[in-house]
Design an enzyme around this catalytic site. Structure first.
Site, PDB file in Angstrom:
ATOM      1  N   LYS A 174       0.843  -1.188   0.000  1.00 29.85           N
ATOM      2  CA  LYS A 174       0.000   0.000   0.000  1.00 29.85           C
ATOM      3  C   LYS A 174       0.882   1.243   0.000  1.00 29.85           C
ATOM      4  O   LYS A 174       1.847   1.334   0.760  1.00 29.85           O
ATOM      5  CB  LYS A 174      -0.896  -0.019   1.237  1.00 29.85           C
ATOM      6  N   GLU A 182     -19.331  -6.539   9.925  1.00 30.65           N
ATOM      7  CA  GLU A 182     -20.228  -5.856  10.854  1.00 30.65           C
ATOM      8  C   GLU A 182     -21.246  -6.802  11.483  1.00 30.65           C
ATOM      9  O   GLU A 182     -21.641  -6.621  12.638  1.00 30.65           O
ATOM     10  CB  GLU A 182     -20.942  -4.711  10.124  1.00 30.65           C
ATOM     11  N   ARG A 207     -25.757  -3.162   7.519  1.00 26.04           N
ATOM     12  CA  ARG A 207     -25.447  -4.530   7.131  1.00 26.04           C
ATOM     13  C   ARG A 207     -25.731  -5.517   8.268  1.00 26.04           C
ATOM     14  O   ARG A 207     -25.811  -6.717   8.042  1.00 26.04           O
ATOM     15  CB  ARG A 207     -23.972  -4.628   6.744  1.00 26.04           C
TER      16      ARG A 207
END
Length: 649
Positions: A291, A376, A404
């Site tokens: 990254k 979640e 969610r």
């Protein structure tokens, strides 16, 4: 000097890329130059506008390879999550839009069907792309269409359960689906969990570099002869297993696997993708990337890799300082204070410890914070387990993401009356991340959950107060929701009505203008959460028009406080102002409470229409919706004129 050599020497390669077809003629040298130009372009543009920088610096070679090996838009590209699609946008003719990235009139921060035929899904919530891909690949196979589906999935997304449900189904097909696992060991923060440990074992093995060379050499030496090629690749993979780490997790699902590939080696990535394409079945290509690759400040930013900075100095990578106090910061500080006093308070987040403020608690009490990855649903039910065992979990996620986990909040937490506090950051209209990230549904969606209480602080003082009230509740779940950005100045109440039971916290009177002409005042403005200041300004304007006005902050908006019903009885008109959808929102809840109490007072609700709203700043979007002091005051005066006797104004 050739045209190509001239482009390499003066840095004009990128300006000549108008679509994927322009990539296919480039040499290896030109591709290397183009990759560097793309990274320079990203740093220059994102430093001015803010946006997702680190993820896109890490996928330059992967995206170039995708567009060189496959034929978009005939072959369909899906990104999970969409914040790693900036390079894709650059390569599909949208360089000019980056000057207004995530701003009105510019580019979305995620794929957008309205922008390009090369974009497909734009909901930008993690762990969904493989399910989309499974359905699309099945449809193309059923219709006999000769096209591939290519899904780039971050290793962080693989911590979400939907990915594994999708993989289980994908493995049962022989459809043309290539899954690129972009493994950088991070989502927002370092990726956690069993999958992360498995991939990290591979990345950190001392023999890893030798294995990358083995894969590269083997791929390069393998002739392209159709399906038998894959048998050779499979044998190479078995050698990798023996040399590095067990790769059985994908094999056990019945999926073909290529990797690990150095995701920054253009030739190796292209070679792997070509062979995966030639297999004509579902294949996983495992690419290891870094990254922030190619931009030293991002590579050295171990905490975040400049994942999603605001505007920053391109030379140093330092964020342009903001002296304002943020909602998230106030919550983080108060949570630590609460945890100091209460050893039963623990924190949970879903791969977003820094953005939600939970990281501050983790730094002080690492053993009391659980990052569950992008999961979640699991976060909610795991919190239920913690509560069953005698702790008080504080689950911090973005408001849009708790949607969610509705079933888990409803049946796993609320039905058992468990004391779990959900803290929803980025509630309401949030601005630059667009409609999929607007946290406008929580008060409506979760308002139907029996026994759940929802608080909406208006400033820093009430955030601290209501957080403490939330964790004091021991007979059911609570939600504390607040917007993004800077906290407005504290807005002290004139007085508080009720709240002696310690549950609802009482209703705050924020402003009173004029006196009742007989037994009732004219207008009661119910200003929800961060709209407290707006309500006070609207009241002042309405008073100038001759109406007596009271402004209240209900503090706890669900269930509707009984004190609010009593106050409504004392007025001729009730106006609610909320930072959420009107359908099923606070206005609807107050109207129902008035009906149930047989309080015959008309109500008008100001809120967000139940629709998809475009990109823009929070201020721009609210102005579009008519939720400004001037607009709302005009509406209040018009509504009041119909119910207030002429003698009172």
């Amino acid at each position: 000097m050739s045209v190509e050599e001239d482009q390499v020497s003066d840095g004009r390669l990128l300006s000549n890329i108008n679509g994927p077809q322009d990539l296919k003629r480039l040499t290896a040298e030109e591709l290397s130059v183009l990759a560097a130009e793309i990274r320079d372009f990203l740093v220059a543009k994102v430093s001015r506008t803010g946006g997702h920088l680190g993820p896109n610096l890490g996928v330059v070679e992967l995206t170039l390879a995708m567009h060189r090996v496959f034929d978009s838009p005939r072959d369909r590209f899906l990104f999970d999550t969409g914040h790693q699609a900036y390079v894709h946008k650059i390569l599909t003719g949208r360089q000019g839009g980056f000057d207004l990235l995530r701003q009105r009139g510019g580019l979305s921060g995620y794929p957008s069907q309205a922008e390009s035929e090369h974009d497909l899904i734009e909901n930008s919530h993690a762990s969904t792309a493989l399910s989309y891909a499974d359905g699309m690949a099945k449809a193309y196979a059923l219709r006999g269409e000769d096209r591939h589906v290519v899904a780039m999935v971050g290793d962080g997304a693989l911590t979400g359960g939907m990915c594994w449900e999708a993989l289980n189904n994908i493995a049962a097909t022989d459809n043309r689906l290539v899954i690129i696992v972009n493994d950088n060991g991070r989502s927002y923060a370092p990726t956690i969990g069993g999958l992360s440990d498995h991939l990290a074992m591979l990345r950190l093995n001392p023999g890893y570099e030798k294995v990358l060379d083995l894969v590269k050499d083997s791929l390069g030496a393998t002739p392209v002869v159709g399906k038998p090629v894959y048998e050779v690749l499979h044998a190479v993979k078995r050698g990798i297993k023996d040399a590095v780490a067990p790769q059985s997790m994908f094999e056990d699902l019945g999926l073909k696997y290529v990797g690990p590939i150095d995701g920054h080696d253009q030739s190796a990535v292209e070679s792997a993708l070509r062979r995966a394409k030639g297999f004509n079945g579902p294949v996983i290509v495992h690419a290891v990337t870094k990254k922030g690759f190619g931009y030293r400040p991002a590579e050295e930013d171990e905490a975040d890799c400049l994942h999603s900075p605001g505007a920053f100095d391109a030379e140093s990578g330092k964020l342009l300082a903001s002296s304002s106090v943020k909602w998230t910061g106030v919550f983080a500080d108060e949570l630590v204070s609460v945890a100091d006093e209460r050893p039963d308070v623990v924190g949970i987040t879903a791969a977003m410890a820094e953005p939600t403020g939970i990281a501050k608690l983790a730094r002080k009490y690492p053993e009391r914070v659980y990052d569950v990855g992008i999961a979640e649903q699991h976060a909610a039910t795991s919190a239920a387990g913690l509560a069953l065992a005698g702790l008080h979990p504080v689950v911090a996620v973005y408001a849009t993401f708790l949607n969610r986990a509705f079933d888990q909040v409803l049946l796993d937490v609320a039905m058992h009356r468990l004391p779990v506090t959900f803290v929803l950051d980025r509630a309401g209209v949030t601005g630059p991340d667009g409609p999929s990230h607007y946290g406008v549904w929580d008060m409506s969606v979760f308002g139907v959950v029996p026994g759940l209480r929802i608080a909406a602080p208006r400033d820093a003082a009430t955030l601290r107060e209501e957080l403490r009230e939330a964790v004091a509740v021991d007979d059911g779940p609570t939600i504390l929701r607040f917007p993004t950005g800077s906290v407005p100045a504290d807005l002290p109440a004139l007085r508080r009505v009720g709240g002696s039971d310690g549950v609802s916290g009482g209703v705050d009177i924020l402003a009173e203008h004029g006196t009742a002409s007989d037994d009732r005042k004219d207008v009661l403005i119910v200003a929800v959460g961060a709209f407290g200041h707006l309500g006070v300004e609207v009241a002042a304007r309405a008073f100038e028009q001759g109406y007596s006005v009271t402004v209240v902050d209900p503090r706890w908006v669900r269930p509707v406080p009984i004190e609010l019903v009593a106050l409504a009885r004392e007025h001729r008109l009730v106006v609610t102002i909320e930072d959420g959808v009107r359908n099923g929102g606070v206005g609807d809840a107050v109207a129902k409470a008035l009906r149930d109490a047989e309080v015959d007072v008309p109500l008008r609700d100001v809120g967000v229409p139940n629709d998809w709203h475009p990109y823009g700043t929070r201020g721009q979007i609210l102005a579009d919706l008519g939720i400004t002091a001037q607009d709302v005051a005009r509406d209040v005066a018009a509504w009041a004129s119909r119910v207030v006797p002429a003698r009172t104004h």
